[in-house]
Write an enzyme that holds these catalytic residues in place. Sequence first.
Site, PDB file in Angstrom:
ATOM      1  N   SER A 152     -13.147  -1.879 -17.188  1.00  0.00           N
ATOM      2  CA  SER A 152     -13.681  -1.279 -15.967  1.00  0.00           C
ATOM      3  C   SER A 152     -13.319   0.194 -15.895  1.00  0.00           C
ATOM      4  O   SER A 152     -12.148   0.559 -15.995  1.00  0.00           O
ATOM      5  CB  SER A 152     -13.110  -1.996 -14.743  1.00  0.00           C
ATOM      6  OG  SER A 152     -13.469  -1.299 -13.572  1.00  0.00           O
TER       7      SER A 152
ATOM      8  N   GLN B 105      -8.417  -5.280 -10.559  1.00  0.00           N
ATOM      9  CA  GLN B 105      -9.686  -5.615 -11.199  1.00  0.00           C
ATOM     10  C   GLN B 105      -9.699  -7.084 -11.611  1.00  0.00           C
ATOM     11  O   GLN B 105     -10.704  -7.770 -11.483  1.00  0.00           O
ATOM     12  CB  GLN B 105      -9.944  -4.710 -12.406  1.00  0.00           C
ATOM     13  CG  GLN B 105     -11.315  -4.887 -13.019  1.00  0.00           C
ATOM     14  CD  GLN B 105     -12.452  -4.445 -12.103  1.00  0.00           C
ATOM     15  OE1 GLN B 105     -12.282  -3.571 -11.258  1.00  0.00           O
ATOM     16  NE2 GLN B 105     -13.615  -5.044 -12.263  1.00  0.00           N
TER      17      GLN B 105
ATOM     18  N   GLU C  27     -26.904  -0.766 -10.305  1.00  0.00           N
ATOM     19  CA  GLU C  27     -25.998  -0.627  -9.167  1.00  0.00           C
ATOM     20  C   GLU C  27     -26.241   0.727  -8.493  1.00  0.00           C
ATOM     21  O   GLU C  27     -25.617   1.727  -8.842  1.00  0.00           O
ATOM     22  CB  GLU C  27     -24.532  -0.728  -9.607  1.00  0.00           C
ATOM     23  CG  GLU C  27     -24.150  -2.097 -10.121  1.00  0.00           C
ATOM     24  CD  GLU C  27     -22.654  -2.253 -10.364  1.00  0.00           C
ATOM     25  OE1 GLU C  27     -21.880  -1.288 -10.176  1.00  0.00           O
ATOM     26  OE2 GLU C  27     -22.248  -3.361 -10.734  1.00  0.00           O
TER      27      GLU C  27
END
Length: 178
Positions: free
Chosen positions: A92, A66, A151
């Site tokens: 995340s 990440q 998203e």
Amino acid sequence: MNSLILVNRQHPYTLSVRQDLTAVRPDSPNILLEREAAQALSRLMERLGGWGNIVPVSGWRSFAQQQKIYLDSLRDNGREFTKQFVALPGQSERQTGLAIDLGLGDGDVDLIRPAFSYEGVCQRFRELAPAFGFIERYPAGKESVTGIAHEPWHFRYVGRPHGESITRQGLCLEEYPS
């Protein structure tokens, strides 16, 4: 693992244990999900007949992965874009193994923003997903709540009956009482 775990800027992921991860598909051995989520996705895609058109793009990520994606995006796309589409390492939900990005398998797939429309097989996936425990994690109109841009390709396993309840109520995970 608690499938309702909330990970975001205000709720960092602090667990250091590795989840029970498994490959989403044999032909995508590096795209991993927590076992229960992977099995639910497999059942959903079998019902949909979706693997012929939909490809897994990204699943579980380590802190280090990440961090690399975040730093690469900063370098390549700038701070504003990165802030909208890439979570900081430790913030995340990728580290939980419960999140997956999916794309339409029609050529080159953008690894940060894969194409996943609101029509055809993609829309049919979206309609079936809640019954299999998945939600569209960052829906349009919830940006101020999630802190992440819309998203349409990013799905999160929350389990049943939570997927259906969250979707029916028009909520995002931050708004769902757990």
